[in-house]
Design a protein around this motif. Structure first.
Motif, short mmCIF file in Angstrom:
data_model
loop_
_atom_site.label_atom_id
_atom_site.label_comp_id
_atom_site.label_asym_id
_atom_site.label_seq_id
_atom_site.Cartn_x
_atom_site.Cartn_y
_atom_site.Cartn_z
N VAL A 113 0.85 -1.19 0.00
CA VAL A 113 0.00 0.00 0.00
C VAL A 113 0.88 1.24 0.00
N PRO A 114 0.51 2.28 -0.76
CA PRO A 114 1.31 3.49 -0.81
C PRO A 114 1.12 4.32 0.46
N LEU A 115 2.23 4.81 1.00
CA LEU A 115 2.21 5.63 2.21
C LEU A 115 2.62 7.05 1.86
N PRO A 116 1.97 8.05 2.48
CA PRO A 116 2.42 9.43 2.29
C PRO A 116 3.82 9.62 2.87
N SER A 117 4.56 10.53 2.31
CA SER A 117 5.89 10.84 2.83
C SER A 117 5.78 11.28 4.29
N GLY A 118 6.59 10.72 5.15
CA GLY A 118 6.58 11.08 6.56
C GLY A 118 5.48 10.44 7.38
N ALA A 119 4.74 9.50 6.79
CA ALA A 119 3.65 8.84 7.51
C ALA A 119 4.21 8.05 8.70
N ARG A 120 3.47 8.07 9.79
CA ARG A 120 3.88 7.33 10.99
C ARG A 120 3.11 6.02 11.07
#
Length: 76
Positions: free
Chosen positions: A39-46
């Motif tokens: 799954v794609p994660l946003p940059s900086g996602a925790r």
């Protein structure tokens, strides 16, 4: 004729948190798979993981990009 198969029992998801960086002494998640699907994660996602104990299920909170979100009654 209706489908009379017994429903599958509910089960938790398989979560894989993957570090694709080499040489680091600290894990830096760069990919997440849920039930084998990346799954794609946003940059900086925790990614938050609750304490792991023998008494409780582990809760994983991931912020991800969604392709589609559907909210409806089961019989719709």
């Amino acid at each position: 004729m209706t489908d009379m198969r017994k429903p599958e029992p509910l089960r938790g998801a398989d979560i894989e948190i993957i570090d694709r960086h080499h040489g680091d002494k600290v894990l830096i998640p760069s990919a997440v798979r849920i039930n084998g699907v990346e799954v794609p994660l946003p940059s900086g996602a925790r990614i938050q993981i609750s304490d792991m104990t023998d008494d409780d299920a582990v809760a994983v909170t991931v912020t991800m990009f969604a392709r589609r979100i559907t909210i409806h009654h089961e019989d719709d």
